[in-house]
Design an enzyme around this catalytic site. Structure first.
Site, PDB file in Angstrom:
ATOM      1  CG  ASN A  79     -47.292  52.704  -5.199  1.00 50.57           C
ATOM      2  OD1 ASN A  79     -47.391  52.987  -4.000  1.00 50.57           O
ATOM      3  ND2 ASN A  79     -47.342  51.450  -5.630  1.00 50.57           N
ATOM      4  NE  ARG A  80     -49.705  54.524   0.026  1.00 46.05           N
ATOM      5  CZ  ARG A  80     -50.344  53.473  -0.485  1.00 46.05           C
ATOM      6  NH1 ARG A  80     -49.701  52.631  -1.288  1.00 46.05           N
ATOM      7  NH2 ARG A  80     -51.600  53.250  -0.197  1.00 46.05           N
ATOM      8  CG  HIS A 105     -52.582  56.292  -7.148  1.00 45.70           C
ATOM      9  ND1 HIS A 105     -51.507  55.507  -7.510  1.00 45.70           N
ATOM     10  CD2 HIS A 105     -53.463  55.453  -6.512  1.00 45.70           C
ATOM     11  CE1 HIS A 105     -51.725  54.257  -7.127  1.00 45.70           C
ATOM     12  NE2 HIS A 105     -52.891  54.197  -6.522  1.00 45.70           N
ATOM     13  CG  HIS A 179     -55.788  51.852  -9.582  1.00 45.42           C
ATOM     14  ND1 HIS A 179     -56.777  51.237  -8.855  1.00 45.42           N
ATOM     15  CD2 HIS A 179     -54.783  52.097  -8.711  1.00 45.42           C
ATOM     16  CE1 HIS A 179     -56.397  51.130  -7.593  1.00 45.42           C
ATOM     17  NE2 HIS A 179     -55.180  51.641  -7.478  1.00 45.42           N
ATOM     18  CB  SER A 180     -59.101  47.720 -13.889  1.00 45.18           C
ATOM     19  OG  SER A 180     -59.523  48.571 -14.925  1.00 45.18           O
ATOM     20  CE1 TYR A 181     -59.389  48.491  -5.682  1.00 38.91           C
ATOM     21  CE2 TYR A 181     -59.864  50.205  -7.288  1.00 38.91           C
ATOM     22  CZ  TYR A 181     -59.362  49.822  -6.065  1.00 38.91           C
ATOM     23  OH  TYR A 181     -58.816  50.765  -5.225  1.00 38.91           O
ATOM     24  CG  ASP A 253     -51.520  48.729  -0.873  1.00 40.01           C
ATOM     25  OD1 ASP A 253     -51.178  48.732  -2.083  1.00 40.01           O
ATOM     26  OD2 ASP A 253     -52.055  49.720  -0.331  1.00 40.01           O
ATOM     27  CD  GLN A 288     -48.268  48.593  -4.725  1.00 40.61           C
ATOM     28  OE1 GLN A 288     -47.082  48.671  -5.065  1.00 40.61           O
ATOM     29  NE2 GLN A 288     -48.647  48.771  -3.470  1.00 40.61           N
ATOM     30  CD  GLU A 316     -52.325  49.640  -8.482  1.00 39.34           C
ATOM     31  OE1 GLU A 316     -51.690  50.720  -8.474  1.00 39.34           O
ATOM     32  OE2 GLU A 316     -52.869  49.175  -7.463  1.00 39.34           O
TER      33      GLU A 316
END
Length: 350
Positions: A79-80, A105, A179-181, A253, A288, A316
């Protein structure tokens, strides 16, 4: 359990990427690669027994170096971090800015872009693959040399257990995630949207964000808002609402503050069409949820499928964004002599 390790591909610089495959007696399987310790394929049956791959990714290795974290383990801080800056033990640190004014990330070359060392392991939960990585002191601007491992275990009842472990020589922010979609309808051959997937998140609060997607001063209740997923609802149901937070992010998000503590349910995703269900449990404080807002069809993935907007979503498990600058958030500092240990489990059923 059938398992095999083969050569997946060779990168342009000559490095060999291996693929580790675990398949259970039901025909469900997970394939992992050294690059980014990423999940390259995860195939599970639907209610009719038809097995389909439910994660975004590629049939070759090089695209993983440019793709937005498809299937990868991300760190040293998922994340940020606002302005890529933080202070720790009286020292100020500046990280790479790779997401507008922020660091995202782990920076320009985070864990997702690195080659991990893989090995077969036998655990109390079953066979698996352990990936290990050494992140040197100063890596992407972070203090301390960190040794980290991620162990994936695939079970006969289609549970993917992900165990993280890490140590550091100096105090450092540490926040790691998978971080899978996901698209439970299947990545190849489906209509390419997760808007009809039904999502449950057991969280009564979430973290509103500013225009750069950094959390604001205080958490907000989800009640009576588009962010209330305590009861299952379609992902797309409220995406068209006029909620200011949805406009800022182009969709979802955001980080949800999961109710309770310890190893507990953090999300359930269900595809009514196929019958596939994904249950996620974790011991981390946040989740997330990213609704694939910036996928735009320019990336061609498996079998040449173009990954369009909201063709998949990410869930996530992690600490909260910008935690190094927020003393009111759970402390994510990994200190010398301490062991970071965390588990997230993905259970597939139909």
């Amino acid at each position: 359990m059938h398992r095999e390790c083969t050569i997946f591909d060779t990168l342009p610089d000559g490095r060999t990427v291996r693929r580790w495959r675990l398949r259970n007696d039901e025909g469900a399987e997970v394939c992992l690669i050294d690059l980014g310790a990423a999940i390259q394929r995860l195939a599970v049956p639907d209610r009719s027994g038809i097995v389909a791959d439910v994660v975004l990714g590629f049939d070759s290795a090089a695209p993983y170096l440019e793709a937005p974290y498809f299937g990868a383990v991300v760190g040293r801080f998922a994340n940020r971090i606002r302005n890529g800056r933080f202070e720790l033990e009286g020292n100020a640190y500046q990280l790479a800015l790779n997401d507008g004014p922020n660091s995202l990330h782990g920076g320009a070359r985070g864990f997702d872009k690195q080659m991990w060392a893989g090995e077969w392991v036998e655990t109390g939960d079953g066979p698996g693959v352990r990936f290990s990585l050494d992140s040197p002191d100063g890596d992407e601007g972070y203090p301390g040399a960190v040794t980290v491992s991620v162990t994936y275990v695939w079970t006969e009842d289609s549970r993917l257990i992900v165990d993280y472990a890490a140590r550091s020589t100096r105090a450092t922010p540490f926040n790691i995630t998978q971080h899978s979609y996901f698209n439970l309808a299947g990545v190849v051959g489906s209509e390419g949207s997760v808007l009809d997937h039904e999502l449950t998140i057991p969280a009564s609060r979430y973290l509103p964000i500013d225009e750069t997607l950094i959390p604001l001063a205080a958490a907000a209740p989800v009640q009576d808002s588009a962010f209330d997923f305590r009861t299952a609802k379609a992902v797309g149901r409220d995406l068209g609402s006029q909620h200011e937070q949805l406009a800022l992010a182009g969709g979802f998000d955001h980080n949800w503050i999961i109710d309770g503590s310890g190893f507990r349910p953090v999300a359930r995703l269900h595809d009514p069409a196929s019958g596939r269900t994904l249950d996620i449990r974790s011991d981390l404080p946040g989740l997330q949820f990213y609704s694939g807002n910036f996928l735009d069809g320019t990336i061609a993935g498996k079998a040449g499928v173009h990954y369009g907007r909201r063709c998949a979503l990410a869930l996530e498990t992690q600490y909260f964004p910008d935690s190094p600058n927020r003393p009111d958030f759970p402390d994510c500092t990994l200190r010398p002599g301490a062991l970071f240990s965390s588990r997230t489990m993905f259970t597939f059923s139909c």
